[in-house]
Design a protein around this motif. Structure first.
Motif, PDB file in Angstrom:
ATOM      1  N   ALA A 176       9.380  -6.417  28.628  1.00 41.99           N
ATOM      2  CA  ALA A 176       9.742  -5.007  28.814  1.00 41.99           C
ATOM      3  C   ALA A 176       8.695  -4.100  28.191  1.00 41.99           C
ATOM      4  N   LYS A 177       8.264  -4.434  26.988  1.00 38.62           N
ATOM      5  CA  LYS A 177       7.245  -3.633  26.315  1.00 38.62           C
ATOM      6  C   LYS A 177       5.920  -3.688  27.064  1.00 38.62           C
ATOM      7  N   TYR A 178       5.526  -4.874  27.506  1.00 36.76           N
ATOM      8  CA  TYR A 178       4.216  -5.041  28.143  1.00 36.76           C
ATOM      9  C   TYR A 178       4.163  -4.371  29.516  1.00 36.76           C
ATOM     10  N   THR A 179       5.240  -4.510  30.299  1.00 35.64           N
ATOM     11  CA  THR A 179       5.221  -4.033  31.683  1.00 35.64           C
ATOM     12  C   THR A 179       5.928  -2.698  31.878  1.00 35.64           C
ATOM     13  N   ASN A 180       6.772  -2.312  30.902  1.00 32.91           N
ATOM     14  CA  ASN A 180       7.612  -1.117  31.024  1.00 32.91           C
ATOM     15  C   ASN A 180       8.553  -1.225  32.218  1.00 32.91           C
ATOM     16  N   ASN A 181       8.998  -2.445  32.504  1.00 38.15           N
ATOM     17  CA  ASN A 181       9.908  -2.698  33.621  1.00 38.15           C
ATOM     18  C   ASN A 181      11.341  -2.687  33.103  1.00 38.15           C
ATOM     19  N   GLN A 182      12.181  -1.901  33.731  1.00 34.45           N
ATOM     20  CA  GLN A 182      13.555  -1.721  33.267  1.00 34.45           C
ATOM     21  C   GLN A 182      14.375  -3.008  33.345  1.00 34.45           C
ATOM     22  N   THR A 183      14.074  -3.866  34.315  1.00 35.37           N
ATOM     23  CA  THR A 183      14.849  -5.099  34.463  1.00 35.37           C
ATOM     24  C   THR A 183      14.774  -5.956  33.208  1.00 35.37           C
ATOM     25  N   TYR A 184      13.580  -6.101  32.655  1.00 37.78           N
ATOM     26  CA  TYR A 184      13.431  -6.888  31.431  1.00 37.78           C
ATOM     27  C   TYR A 184      14.204  -6.240  30.277  1.00 37.78           C
ATOM     28  N   GLN A 185      14.149  -4.923  30.212  1.00 42.12           N
ATOM     29  CA  GLN A 185      14.860  -4.210  29.150  1.00 42.12           C
ATOM     30  C   GLN A 185      16.365  -4.418  29.273  1.00 42.12           C
ATOM     31  N   ASP A 186      16.872  -4.370  30.494  1.00 41.73           N
ATOM     32  CA  ASP A 186      18.308  -4.565  30.712  1.00 41.73           C
ATOM     33  C   ASP A 186      18.742  -5.965  30.288  1.00 41.73           C
ATOM     34  N   TRP A 187      17.925  -6.958  30.609  1.00 35.26           N
ATOM     35  CA  TRP A 187      18.266  -8.327  30.218  1.00 35.26           C
ATOM     36  C   TRP A 187      18.211  -8.507  28.704  1.00 35.26           C
ATOM     37  N   ALA A 188      17.272  -7.858  28.069  1.00 34.77           N
ATOM     38  CA  ALA A 188      17.201  -7.937  26.607  1.00 34.77           C
ATOM     39  C   ALA A 188      18.471  -7.348  25.989  1.00 34.77           C
ATOM     40  N   GLU A 189      18.911  -6.217  26.490  1.00 35.35           N
ATOM     41  CA  GLU A 189      20.144  -5.604  26.004  1.00 35.35           C
ATOM     42  C   GLU A 189      21.329  -6.557  26.203  1.00 35.35           C
ATOM     43  N   LYS A 190      21.369  -7.171  27.380  1.00 34.90           N
ATOM     44  CA  LYS A 190      22.474  -8.070  27.713  1.00 34.90           C
ATOM     45  C   LYS A 190      22.506  -9.272  26.775  1.00 34.90           C
ATOM     46  N   ALA A 191      21.336  -9.853  26.517  1.00 35.13           N
ATOM     47  CA  ALA A 191      21.270 -11.026  25.646  1.00 35.13           C
ATOM     48  C   ALA A 191      21.673 -10.673  24.221  1.00 35.13           C
ATOM     49  N   TRP A 192      21.217  -9.528  23.728  1.00 32.47           N
ATOM     50  CA  TRP A 192      21.587  -9.096  22.377  1.00 32.47           C
ATOM     51  C   TRP A 192      23.104  -8.888  22.277  1.00 32.47           C
ATOM     52  N   ASP A 193      23.655  -8.154  23.253  1.00 29.36           N
ATOM     53  CA  ASP A 193      25.084  -7.837  23.212  1.00 29.36           C
ATOM     54  C   ASP A 193      25.917  -9.111  23.227  1.00 29.36           C
ATOM     55  N   TRP A 194      25.527 -10.073  24.056  1.00 29.17           N
ATOM     56  CA  TRP A 194      26.297 -11.314  24.130  1.00 29.17           C
ATOM     57  C   TRP A 194      26.243 -12.075  22.803  1.00 29.17           C
ATOM     58  N   THR A 195      25.078 -12.128  22.192  1.00 34.64           N
ATOM     59  CA  THR A 195      24.934 -12.836  20.917  1.00 34.64           C
ATOM     60  C   THR A 195      25.881 -12.277  19.875  1.00 34.64           C
ATOM     61  N   ALA A 196      25.995 -10.947  19.838  1.00 37.42           N
ATOM     62  CA  ALA A 196      26.903 -10.307  18.884  1.00 37.42           C
ATOM     63  C   ALA A 196      28.361 -10.561  19.254  1.00 37.42           C
ATOM     64  N   GLU A 197      28.673 -10.432  20.536  1.00 42.78           N
ATOM     65  CA  GLU A 197      30.062 -10.551  20.978  1.00 42.78           C
ATOM     66  C   GLU A 197      30.606 -11.968  20.793  1.00 42.78           C
TER      67      GLU A 197
END
Length: 460
Positions: A205-226
């Motif tokens: 996400a940082k390297y490409t500025n592509n929203q899809t990667y950012q969305d997946w990162a958010e999803k993975a973080w949220d699941w780990t916490a939940e």
């Protein structure tokens, strides 16, 4: 006691005494953390020792392979450490070997699922090779020849093979430890697999500025916490069986689990500048204090195994990854710099003092807190020492590049998807319910074993 007065003796007696004293004193690798050249020299010695284990460049061996007892994933981690080494020091001694190994192991679909490994590799194994490719892109490591897979392309290929494995059939999501049902651990959802995916997604996400990667990162973080693999105090637990909906959770805490989420959070903060990512990064740094001793202060140790002498082959390298990712976090989230550098300096100095073993008296030990060689020799602990020493050069180098800021690696958003061949050659048969049941039984037995041998080590 009779005191011998050297001052009253002939000068040759004093010289002889000094010489004898010198032979009885073991010198560790010299390391002056205020001198960049001293850090580079120490890193060179440790890297040379580490590479004495590698055989992949020899005739008849496969590039990218380490000999037994070292596993395939650890070679991917080694190449990452060599890319770091080149970037920090400017020494290209092992660049050709690194490029050769990464290209050889990229496999037909460029996603690090080569035929010689894909029957047994797990999601965490695969992502450690992706980390090396991602680091190569971020550091502008020399690009492969035209027509060969490119660094960014390889990292994207791994992402594209792992995202479809996000499994909502149990525990509400997450990645399994193993990719294929017939492998022991298929029914174990673990923090390093999901954390590796989060780390990779955040950096893409940082390297490409592509929203899809950012969305997946958010999803993975949220699941780990939940799911509870991350506690409210930002401590990361190992994982759980999906046969029981990820309850109970294996309470073991490893340095690399904290590290893999730390760098991912730091990249998300750097990309978004959102307060939540700053808070998350800061809290992981604070929570990771459990991996640093009080006496001597701020020296890293693998608390789940070092204190009871049970660190196995993989675990002897774990401190290196936390060291690596802490240094990079200091760049991506500068507010962490003071705390991180205090720990890296103390750990590097202590680690260097363990490097007094072997014929050349510079083989490094496992237990940095002892500040002396513990009479152990292992590839992983050489790599860990290399990473913590060279991490102290982070202030001498530029921040990671991106597509919009000097990055030269070519990407391919569809890499790894055509042709999609999840089943390795020779195993392309229909998976039966019996296969799945067998994998479940193996996972249960595995969990009983790991719980019985190490689960009690965690709580103080």
């Amino acid at each position: 006691m009779r005191v011998f007065n050297y001052a009253s003796q002939p000068s040759w007696m004093g010289l002889l005494a000094a010489a004898l004293l010198g032979t009885s004193t073991v010198q560790a690798i010299e390391l002056d953390l205020e001198d960049g050249d001293s850090i580079k020299k120490a890193a060179k010695l440790v890297a040379t020792n580490m590479m004495s284990y590698y055989t992949g460049m020899n005739p008849g061996d496969n590039p990218g392979n380490l000999p037994d007892p070292y596993y395939w994933w650890e070679a991917g981690a080694m190449f990452n450490s060599l890319i770091d080494y080149w970037f920090y020091t400017g020494d290209d001694t092992w660049n050709d070997i690194t490029i050769q190994g990464l290209l050889w192991q990229a496999g037909e679909n460029k996603a690090f699922m080569p035929a010689n490994q894909s029957k047994t590799e797990g999601n965490d194994d695969q992502v450690f090779w992706a980390f090396a490719a991602m680091t190569a892109a971020e550091r502008n490591f020399p690009n492969p020849p035209e027509g060969q897979p490119q660094w960014l392309e390889m990292a994207q290929a791994v992402f594209n093979t792992q995202a479809p494995r996000w499994d909502t059939s149990s525990c509400g999501g997450g990645l399994r430890w193993q990719i294929f049902t017939w492998n022991n651990g298929y029914n174990y959802k673990n923090t390093i697999s999901t954390g590796g995916f989060f780390n990779l997604a955040s950096r893409l996400a940082k390297y490409t500025n592509n929203q899809t990667y950012q969305d997946w990162a958010e999803k993975a973080w949220d699941w780990t916490a939940e799911v509870g693999f991350m506690t409210p105090e930002y401590r990361f637990l190992d994982g759980a069986s999906d046969l029981t909906e990820c309850k109970p959770i294996n309470q073991i805490e490893w340095t690399y689990n904290a590290g893999v989420y730390l760098l991912g959070a730091a990249n998300m903060y750097n990309l978004t500048e959102e307060p939540k990512w700053k808070e998350r990064t800061e809290k992981i740094v604070n929570a990771s204090s459990i991996f640093f001793s009080h006496d001597p202060p701020n020296v890293m140790y693998e608390r789940a195994c070092e204190t009871v002498n049970t660190c196995m082959v993989d675990q002897r390298s774990f401190k290196g990854y936390l060291s690596r990712w802490m240094a990079q976090t200091a760049q991506m989230a500068p507010f962490t710099y003071d705390t991180i550098m205090k720990r890296l300096k103390a750990s590097a100095q202590a680690a260097a003092k363990t490097c007094t073993g072997g014929i050349n008296k510079n083989v490094c030990g496992l237990k940095w807190t002892e500040q002396k060689w513990d009479k152990t020799k292992d590839f992983g602990q050489q790599m860990a020492t290399l990473e913590v020493i060279q991490a102290n050069l982070i202030t001498h180098v530029a921040a990671p590049v991106t597509n919009d800021d000097g990055g030269t690696s070519k990407g391919n958003p569809n890499a790894g998807t055509k042709p999609e061949r999840q089943i390795p050659p020779g195993l392309d048969y229909d998976i039966t319910s019996g296969d799945k049941a067998g994998a479940g039984i193996l996972t249960v037995l595995f969990m009983i074993g790991i719980g019985g041998s190490t689960g009690w080590l965690i709580w103080e």
